[in-house]
Design a protein around this motif. Structure first.
Motif, PDB file in Angstrom:
ATOM      1  N   SER A   1       0.935  -1.315   0.096  1.00 38.59           N
ATOM      2  CA  SER A   1      -0.189   0.070  -0.033  1.00 38.59           C
ATOM      3  C   SER A   1       0.958   1.181   0.117  1.00 38.59           C
ATOM      4  O   SER A   1       2.145   1.132   0.597  1.00 38.59           O
ATOM      5  CB  SER A   1      -0.852   0.021   1.103  1.00 38.59           C
ATOM      6  N   ALA A   2       0.418   2.353  -0.725  1.00 38.79           N
ATOM      7  CA  ALA A   2       0.900   3.736  -0.368  1.00 38.79           C
ATOM      8  C   ALA A   2      -0.110   4.793  -0.300  1.00 38.79           C
ATOM      9  O   ALA A   2      -1.418   4.657  -0.620  1.00 38.79           O
ATOM     10  CB  ALA A   2       1.594   3.848  -1.907  1.00 38.79           C
ATOM     11  N   GLU A   3       0.378   5.590   0.695  1.00 39.94           N
ATOM     12  CA  GLU A   3      -0.600   6.742   0.880  1.00 39.94           C
ATOM     13  C   GLU A   3       0.206   8.122   1.058  1.00 39.94           C
ATOM     14  O   GLU A   3       1.273   8.306   1.661  1.00 39.94           O
ATOM     15  CB  GLU A   3      -1.366   6.547   2.304  1.00 39.94           C
ATOM     16  N   ILE A   4      -0.566   9.192   0.395  1.00 42.94           N
ATOM     17  CA  ILE A   4      -0.253  10.443   0.657  1.00 42.94           C
ATOM     18  C   ILE A   4      -1.164  11.295   1.554  1.00 42.94           C
ATOM     19  O   ILE A   4      -2.510  11.231   1.096  1.00 42.94           O
ATOM     20  CB  ILE A   4      -0.038  11.045  -0.786  1.00 42.94           C
ATOM     21  N   GLN A   5      -0.818  12.043   2.701  1.00 48.13           N
ATOM     22  CA  GLN A   5      -1.665  12.596   3.495  1.00 48.13           C
ATOM     23  C   GLN A   5      -1.227  14.254   3.357  1.00 48.13           C
ATOM     24  O   GLN A   5      -0.007  14.439   3.615  1.00 48.13           O
ATOM     25  CB  GLN A   5      -1.521  12.300   4.920  1.00 48.13           C
ATOM     26  N   LEU A   6      -2.413  14.990   3.203  1.00 49.12           N
ATOM     27  CA  LEU A   6      -2.093  16.451   3.282  1.00 49.12           C
ATOM     28  C   LEU A   6      -2.892  17.077   4.302  1.00 49.12           C
ATOM     29  O   LEU A   6      -4.204  17.081   4.254  1.00 49.12           O
ATOM     30  CB  LEU A   6      -2.381  17.011   1.781  1.00 49.12           C
ATOM     31  N   ASN A   7      -2.098  17.625   5.393  1.00 48.99           N
ATOM     32  CA  ASN A   7      -2.720  18.137   6.513  1.00 48.99           C
ATOM     33  C   ASN A   7      -2.761  19.572   6.639  1.00 48.99           C
ATOM     34  O   ASN A   7      -1.630  20.078   6.963  1.00 48.99           O
ATOM     35  CB  ASN A   7      -2.305  17.429   7.936  1.00 48.99           C
ATOM     36  N   LEU A   8      -3.724  20.142   6.310  1.00 48.24           N
ATOM     37  CA  LEU A   8      -3.745  21.766   6.281  1.00 48.24           C
ATOM     38  C   LEU A   8      -4.680  22.313   7.401  1.00 48.24           C
ATOM     39  O   LEU A   8      -5.152  21.372   8.190  1.00 48.24           O
ATOM     40  CB  LEU A   8      -4.314  22.336   4.857  1.00 48.24           C
ATOM     41  N   LYS A   9      -4.748  23.603   7.587  1.00 45.53           N
ATOM     42  CA  LYS A   9      -5.290  24.115   8.920  1.00 45.53           C
ATOM     43  C   LYS A   9      -6.800  23.679   8.783  1.00 45.53           C
ATOM     44  O   LYS A   9      -7.308  23.161   9.747  1.00 45.53           O
ATOM     45  CB  LYS A   9      -5.160  25.517   8.819  1.00 45.53           C
ATOM     46  N   LYS A  10      -7.466  23.672   7.584  1.00 49.35           N
ATOM     47  CA  LYS A  10      -9.051  23.904   7.758  1.00 49.35           C
ATOM     48  C   LYS A  10      -9.468  22.376   6.905  1.00 49.35           C
ATOM     49  O   LYS A  10     -10.422  22.187   6.680  1.00 49.35           O
ATOM     50  CB  LYS A  10      -9.606  25.059   6.964  1.00 49.35           C
ATOM     51  N   LEU A  11      -8.154  21.778   6.431  1.00 46.00           N
ATOM     52  CA  LEU A  11      -8.603  20.579   5.485  1.00 46.00           C
ATOM     53  C   LEU A  11      -7.773  19.540   5.506  1.00 46.00           C
ATOM     54  O   LEU A  11      -6.210  19.925   5.515  1.00 46.00           O
ATOM     55  CB  LEU A  11      -8.530  21.137   3.869  1.00 46.00           C
ATOM     56  N   ASN A  12      -8.206  18.430   5.522  1.00 43.26           N
ATOM     57  CA  ASN A  12      -7.226  17.106   5.644  1.00 43.26           C
ATOM     58  C   ASN A  12      -7.474  16.414   4.029  1.00 43.26           C
ATOM     59  O   ASN A  12      -8.539  16.015   4.007  1.00 43.26           O
ATOM     60  CB  ASN A  12      -7.165  16.254   6.633  1.00 43.26           C
ATOM     61  N   TYR A  13      -6.425  15.938   3.456  1.00 47.99           N
ATOM     62  CA  TYR A  13      -6.582  15.069   2.281  1.00 47.99           C
ATOM     63  C   TYR A  13      -5.960  13.879   2.134  1.00 47.99           C
ATOM     64  O   TYR A  13      -4.810  13.998   2.670  1.00 47.99           O
ATOM     65  CB  TYR A  13      -6.492  16.008   1.080  1.00 47.99           C
ATOM     66  N   PHE A  14      -6.306  12.701   1.802  1.00 49.49           N
ATOM     67  CA  PHE A  14      -5.509  11.620   1.354  1.00 49.49           C
ATOM     68  C   PHE A  14      -5.811  10.901   0.285  1.00 49.49           C
ATOM     69  O   PHE A  14      -7.060  11.017  -0.231  1.00 49.49           O
ATOM     70  CB  PHE A  14      -5.656  10.621   2.835  1.00 49.49           C
ATOM     71  N   PHE A  15      -4.892  10.287  -0.288  1.00 47.54           N
ATOM     72  CA  PHE A  15      -5.095   9.377  -1.610  1.00 47.54           C
ATOM     73  C   PHE A  15      -4.064   8.155  -1.527  1.00 47.54           C
ATOM     74  O   PHE A  15      -2.928   8.042  -0.865  1.00 47.54           O
ATOM     75  CB  PHE A  15      -4.494  10.164  -2.661  1.00 47.54           C
ATOM     76  N   SER A  16      -4.679   6.874  -1.548  1.00 49.68           N
ATOM     77  CA  SER A  16      -4.227   5.726  -1.150  1.00 49.68           C
ATOM     78  C   SER A  16      -4.093   4.743  -2.355  1.00 49.68           C
ATOM     79  O   SER A  16      -5.241   4.775  -2.987  1.00 49.68           O
ATOM     80  CB  SER A  16      -4.560   5.296  -0.013  1.00 49.68           C
ATOM     81  N   ALA A  17      -3.445   3.866  -2.336  1.00 51.48           N
ATOM     82  CA  ALA A  17      -3.356   2.721  -3.287  1.00 51.48           C
ATOM     83  C   ALA A  17      -3.008   1.335  -2.290  1.00 51.48           C
ATOM     84  O   ALA A  17      -2.310   1.400  -2.079  1.00 51.48           O
ATOM     85  CB  ALA A  17      -2.368   2.941  -4.557  1.00 51.48           C
ATOM     86  N   ASN A  18      -3.895   0.406  -2.768  1.00 51.68           N
ATOM     87  CA  ASN A  18      -3.883  -1.082  -2.279  1.00 51.68           C
ATOM     88  C   ASN A  18      -3.451  -2.008  -3.229  1.00 51.68           C
ATOM     89  O   ASN A  18      -4.620  -2.158  -3.987  1.00 51.68           O
ATOM     90  CB  ASN A  18      -4.857  -1.327  -1.291  1.00 51.68           C
ATOM     91  N   TYR A  19      -2.485  -2.550  -3.165  1.00 52.77           N
ATOM     92  CA  TYR A  19      -2.376  -3.850  -4.183  1.00 52.77           C
ATOM     93  C   TYR A  19      -2.301  -5.037  -3.530  1.00 52.77           C
ATOM     94  O   TYR A  19      -1.584  -5.453  -2.199  1.00 52.77           O
ATOM     95  CB  TYR A  19      -0.777  -3.813  -4.827  1.00 52.77           C
ATOM     96  N   THR A  20      -2.953  -6.172  -3.872  1.00 50.23           N
ATOM     97  CA  THR A  20      -3.288  -7.565  -3.568  1.00 50.23           C
ATOM     98  C   THR A  20      -2.720  -8.329  -4.877  1.00 50.23           C
ATOM     99  O   THR A  20      -3.485  -8.496  -5.795  1.00 50.23           O
ATOM    100  CB  THR A  20      -4.454  -8.037  -3.039  1.00 50.23           C
ATOM    101  N   GLY A  21      -1.774  -9.301  -4.686  1.00 47.18           N
ATOM    102  CA  GLY A  21      -1.249 -10.274  -5.569  1.00 47.18           C
ATOM    103  C   GLY A  21      -2.172 -11.180  -5.953  1.00 47.18           C
ATOM    104  O   GLY A  21      -3.216 -11.633  -5.159  1.00 47.18           O
TER     105      GLY A  21
END
Length: 264
Positions: A176-196
């Motif tokens: 899995s890979a995830e990016i999190q962006l934590n701003l004062k008024k907003l939190n954002y995330f994007f993730s990818a999950n791989y299963t073989g």
């Protein structure tokens, strides 16, 4: 018990007894650890014991049926872990080896379709776990990567069809890979999950294809007591099956509000 051999090298020897109904087991473990400025090294040796659960023994509903004749799952294992910190990309790397006797594994009967647990005579596992986590700009931006490669073999020589074959339904790699962006008024995330890939039977003739799921979400922090959020899972509406003939959900949208009335 803990023994300090030097300032950096320590040994711990936890000893425990596990019991459930008439089942009981002695579970020893020995752990070596050493820590330096940027590196921590751990080496463990341990015994593994898993008693059949009530579901394993007595579940009975439709296509799932327990097995009252299950044996206790036992085995031995070892892992070697390296944790590296105070570098540009802190990471953790773990190598592990497990050997099981009478491993409990749920499987479907190809003729009836009924799922029931069974004891695998013996099985060997070798795996590599890795994790990378990095924060930027006082944790405003966070990046996380992790995964596991797993090699396994069935070791029942009495069954020539499955000897040295992979255990069914067990992925060879997950990540899995995830990016999190934590701003004062907003939190954002994007993730990818791989299963073989996962074999459909212990004979390893056919398998389910690997798949990757993408997810994203937003959280709004500009309210005093309420935190609205939105989450979208399986963005690309990927069609996949965790188990044969059991399609998993497609794209899903979740809207919600979390509340907090604690005094600030």
């Amino acid at each position: 018990s803990k023994i300090n051999l030097t300032n950096n090298i320590k040994i711990t020897i936890p000893l425990s007894i596990k019991f459930s109904d008439s089942n009981y087991a002695f579970i020893p473990k020995i752990c070596f650890s050493t820590e330096f400025t940027k590196i921590e090294i751990l080496l463990d040796f341990y015994r593994m014991v898993q008693f059949p659960t009530l579901d394993d023994l007595y579940w009975n509903s439709g296509i799932y049926k327990g097995n009252k004749n299950l044996k206790v799952e036992t085995g031995w294992g070892s892992d070697f872990t390296i944790n590296v910190h105070q570098v540009f990309l802190p990471f953790s790397l773990c190598f592990f080896i497990n050997y099981y006797e009478n491993k409990i594994q749920w499987a479907a009967n190809n003729d009836t379709g009924i799922w029931t647990p069974q004891n695998v005579s013996s099985a060997f596992y070798f795996g590599i776990d890795f994790a990378i986590k990095k924060s930027f700009y006082n944790e405003m931006l966070n990046i996380r990567l992790n995964g596991e490669y797993l090699y396994n073999e069935l070791l029942d020589k009495s069954n020539t069809y499955t000897y040295k074959k992979k255990i069914m339904w067990t992925p060879d790699f997950v990540g899995s890979a995830e990016i999190q962006l934590n701003l004062k008024k907003l939190n954002y995330f994007f993730s990818a999950n791989y299963t073989g890939k996962r074999y459909l039977t212990n004979m390893n003739i056919s398998y389910l294809k690997p798949y990757t799921l993408f997810n994203t979400g937003l959280q709004f922090n500009n309210f005093k007591h309420f935190t609205p959020y939105i989450k979208i899972e399986n963005i690309l509406n990927t069609k996949y099956e965790s188990i044969k003939n059991y399609p998993m959900p497609g794209r899903s949208l979740t809207l919600g509000i979390k509340s907090n009335f604690k005094k600030q």
